[in-house]
Design a protein around this motif. Structure first.
Motif, PDB file in Angstrom:
ATOM      1  N   PHE A 206      39.460  40.915  27.719  1.00  0.00           N
ATOM      2  CA  PHE A 206      39.413  39.731  28.576  1.00  0.00           C
ATOM      3  C   PHE A 206      40.564  39.694  29.585  1.00  0.00           C
ATOM      4  O   PHE A 206      40.408  39.180  30.699  1.00  0.00           O
ATOM      5  N   LYS A 207      41.725  40.249  29.234  1.00  0.00           N
ATOM      6  CA  LYS A 207      42.861  40.219  30.157  1.00  0.00           C
ATOM      7  C   LYS A 207      42.615  41.077  31.388  1.00  0.00           C
ATOM      8  O   LYS A 207      43.309  40.911  32.404  1.00  0.00           O
ATOM      9  N   ASP A 208      41.629  41.964  31.328  1.00  0.00           N
ATOM     10  CA  ASP A 208      41.292  42.770  32.496  1.00  0.00           C
ATOM     11  C   ASP A 208      40.626  41.939  33.585  1.00  0.00           C
ATOM     12  O   ASP A 208      40.406  42.438  34.694  1.00  0.00           O
ATOM     13  N   ASN A 209      40.295  40.692  33.283  1.00  0.00           N
ATOM     14  CA  ASN A 209      39.736  39.792  34.301  1.00  0.00           C
ATOM     15  C   ASN A 209      40.819  39.204  35.194  1.00  0.00           C
ATOM     16  O   ASN A 209      40.503  38.526  36.184  1.00  0.00           O
ATOM     17  N   LEU A 210      42.087  39.437  34.860  1.00  0.00           N
ATOM     18  CA  LEU A 210      43.195  38.768  35.530  1.00  0.00           C
ATOM     19  C   LEU A 210      44.012  39.710  36.413  1.00  0.00           C
ATOM     20  O   LEU A 210      44.093  40.912  36.162  1.00  0.00           O
ATOM     21  N   THR A 211      44.652  39.119  37.407  1.00  0.00           N
ATOM     22  CA  THR A 211      45.620  39.849  38.227  1.00  0.00           C
ATOM     23  C   THR A 211      46.931  39.946  37.452  1.00  0.00           C
ATOM     24  O   THR A 211      47.106  39.275  36.426  1.00  0.00           O
ATOM     25  N   PRO A 212      47.885  40.745  37.928  1.00  0.00           N
ATOM     26  CA  PRO A 212      49.189  40.808  37.255  1.00  0.00           C
ATOM     27  C   PRO A 212      49.884  39.450  37.175  1.00  0.00           C
ATOM     28  O   PRO A 212      50.723  39.226  36.298  1.00  0.00           O
ATOM     29  N   GLU A 213      49.526  38.533  38.065  1.00  0.00           N
ATOM     30  CA  GLU A 213      50.123  37.190  38.064  1.00  0.00           C
ATOM     31  C   GLU A 213      49.437  36.249  37.083  1.00  0.00           C
ATOM     32  O   GLU A 213      49.835  35.095  36.940  1.00  0.00           O
ATOM     33  N   GLY A 214      48.381  36.736  36.416  1.00  0.00           N
ATOM     34  CA  GLY A 214      47.704  35.916  35.424  1.00  0.00           C
ATOM     35  C   GLY A 214      46.611  35.029  35.976  1.00  0.00           C
ATOM     36  O   GLY A 214      46.141  34.122  35.285  1.00  0.00           O
ATOM     37  N   ARG A 215      46.176  35.269  37.184  1.00  0.00           N
ATOM     38  CA  ARG A 215      45.073  34.509  37.778  1.00  0.00           C
ATOM     39  C   ARG A 215      43.815  35.381  37.797  1.00  0.00           C
ATOM     40  O   ARG A 215      43.896  36.605  37.762  1.00  0.00           O
ATOM     41  N   PHE A 216      42.673  34.725  37.883  1.00  0.00           N
ATOM     42  CA  PHE A 216      41.428  35.483  37.892  1.00  0.00           C
ATOM     43  C   PHE A 216      41.318  36.334  39.155  1.00  0.00           C
ATOM     44  O   PHE A 216      41.689  35.903  40.244  1.00  0.00           O
ATOM     45  N   LYS A 217      40.829  37.544  38.978  1.00  0.00           N
ATOM     46  CA  LYS A 217      40.534  38.389  40.125  1.00  0.00           C
ATOM     47  C   LYS A 217      39.454  37.725  40.970  1.00  0.00           C
ATOM     48  O   LYS A 217      38.730  36.841  40.495  1.00  0.00           O
ATOM     49  N   ASP A 218      39.330  38.149  42.223  1.00  0.00           N
ATOM     50  CA  ASP A 218      38.311  37.537  43.075  1.00  0.00           C
ATOM     51  C   ASP A 218      36.918  38.001  42.655  1.00  0.00           C
ATOM     52  O   ASP A 218      36.752  38.945  41.879  1.00  0.00           O
TER      53      ASP A 218
END
Length: 285
Positions: A206-218
């Protein structure tokens, strides 16, 4: 209406809005008291605490005496009463947040959709984004006037263990496991005493859905990320350890414009509760 994600600045403009309810879903799988302890130290103004183990989950043993997993779904009627207690009505905008990239907030997002309430969003970036924006925290808790939300047609779908078992033969649907790779491979006995994964399941942490900043990728990036796993989300089943982080993948699919995947609520913890069900180990096929 916000139905997927909301940013910190937009949320900050609605802290005094009586038609908005904010719920703090912080949790620690290894320390059940951590979420409430963190809430007491500081939280977003007006937020109420949602306990993953009690408010967002039901009894581990079902009416048939069978183990349903570590975080089975709550009873629908009981969950509706919990929502009313938080002041939620049919026209309420709900915002859920945590401090873990949406790991637990996505469970509440999915549950509200499960009882037919579309106006629910996850704070993108969670408490980290809130604090990074220099927005205030408070320590006092508030109680809301009870709401009147009613149960409506579900906006999501689920499958049970028998359906997942039958799918091993039919191969009509793709099972996607949201756990970390070591748990998927069967190498983390601390969390999963019986290690491995459902045969044929693919791994999407699930963490692969996030950017390094912890926000959802576009949306475009998420769509590209999920493309190798399945062609049709309506033929996909999301699962994890106990039906919590699988909801993060379901939220990511919605952000990507790929709705329709089902949740297996019992997930791995229920699956291995019956030793007759097959288990696979090792790398993703």
């Amino acid at each position: 209406m916000h139905t997927k994600l909301i940013d910190a600045v937009t949320l900050s403009r609605h802290l005094e809005d009586p038609n908005w309810v904010i719920l703090d879903c912080r949790h620690d799988l290894m320390n059940p008291n951590a979420g409430l302890d963190s809430f007491a130290i500081g939280h977003i103004a007006g937020a109420q605490f949602a306990n993953v183990d009690t408010d967002l989950s039901g009894a581990k043993i079902g009416a048939d005496g069978k183990f349903q997993g570590r975080h089975p779904l709550p009873g629908r009627a009981a969950f509706i009463e919990t929502l009313r207690g938080w002041g939620i009505s049919d026209d309420t905008q709900v915002v859920a947040y945590d401090a873990h990239g949406g790991m637990f907030a996505a469970r509440l997002w999915w549950l509200l959709r499960w009882v037919g309430h579309p106006a629910v969003a996850v704070l993108d970036g969670g408490l980290v984004a809130w604090q990074a924006a220099g927005l205030p925290m408070v320590t006092h808790a508030e109680r809301r006037t009870p709401g009147s939300i009613g149960e409506r047609a579900s906006l999501v779908s689920t499958v049970n263990a028998d359906e997942v078992l039958a799918n091993l033969e039919s191969q009509e649907r793709t099972v996607v496991d949201a756990r970390a790779a070591d748990r998927y491979r069967g190498e983390n006995e601390t969390i999963d005493p019986v290690g491995g994964h459902i045969p044929g399941a693919k791994n999407r942490f699930f963490k692969d859905n996030l950017t390094p900043e912890g926000r959802f990728k576009d949306a475009a990036q998420l769509k590209a990320d999920f493309a190798p796993l399945f062609a049709d989300p309506a033929k996909a089943i999301m699962q994890c350890g106990s039906g919590v982080t699988a909801c993060h993948n379901l939220l990511a699919l919605e952000v990507a414009g790929l709705p329709g995947a089902a949740l297996y609520p019992g997930s791995w913890s229920e699956w291995v509760g019956d030793t007759t069900r097959p288990v696979a180990t090792g790398a993703q096929p």
